[in-house]
Design a protein around this motif. Sequence first.
Motif, PDB file in Angstrom:
ATOM      1  N   VAL A   3       0.277   0.415  -9.453  1.00 59.31           N
ATOM      2  CA  VAL A   3       0.140   1.183 -10.679  1.00 59.31           C
ATOM      3  C   VAL A   3       1.436   1.932 -10.912  1.00 59.31           C
ATOM      4  N   LEU A  26     -12.284   0.496  -3.461  1.00 55.44           N
ATOM      5  CA  LEU A  26     -10.945   0.873  -3.031  1.00 55.44           C
ATOM      6  C   LEU A  26     -10.907   0.973  -1.516  1.00 55.44           C
ATOM      7  N   LYS A  27     -10.035   0.180  -0.891  1.00 58.49           N
ATOM      8  CA  LYS A  27      -9.924   0.189   0.575  1.00 58.49           C
ATOM      9  C   LYS A  27      -8.820   1.135   1.051  1.00 58.49           C
ATOM     10  N   THR A  29      -4.815   3.344  -0.281  1.00 58.38           N
ATOM     11  CA  THR A  29      -3.738   3.620  -1.225  1.00 58.38           C
ATOM     12  C   THR A  29      -2.453   3.892  -0.461  1.00 58.38           C
ATOM     13  N   ARG A  30      -1.339   3.685  -1.150  1.00 59.05           N
ATOM     14  CA  ARG A  30      -0.030   4.022  -0.572  1.00 59.05           C
ATOM     15  C   ARG A  30       0.875   4.500  -1.703  1.00 59.05           C
ATOM     16  N   VAL A  37       1.976   3.729  -7.209  1.00 57.14           N
ATOM     17  CA  VAL A  37       0.922   3.811  -6.193  1.00 57.14           C
ATOM     18  C   VAL A  37       0.377   2.406  -5.943  1.00 57.14           C
ATOM     19  N   LEU A  39      -2.595   0.173  -4.748  1.00 57.37           N
ATOM     20  CA  LEU A  39      -4.046   0.250  -4.584  1.00 57.37           C
ATOM     21  C   LEU A  39      -4.503  -1.029  -3.911  1.00 57.37           C
ATOM     22  N   HIS A  40      -5.252  -0.914  -2.815  1.00 54.93           N
ATOM     23  CA  HIS A  40      -5.717  -2.087  -2.076  1.00 54.93           C
ATOM     24  C   HIS A  40      -7.217  -2.250  -2.275  1.00 54.93           C
ATOM     25  N   TYR A  41      -7.591  -3.347  -2.933  1.00 59.41           N
ATOM     26  CA  TYR A  41      -8.986  -3.698  -3.140  1.00 59.41           C
ATOM     27  C   TYR A  41      -9.242  -5.017  -2.429  1.00 59.41           C
TER      28      TYR A  41
END
Length: 51
Positions: A3, A26-27, A29-30, A37, A39-41
């Motif tokens: 994002v 949502l698993k 964030t970094r 950002v 986002l790991h899904y």
Amino acid sequence: MLVQPVVLGQGRPLFEAADVRTNLRLKGTRPFGNGVVLLHYPCDGSAASAE
């Protein structure tokens, strides 16, 4: 999914409009120093009908 903040304008849609809604969990964030950002899904392939 990354994002990136938008300061001016509206940006582009990421996906086309769909009749099916995908449930996302949502698993993780970094955040990065430049405002982006990550986002790991997880991909589980499940989808739910849009209401």
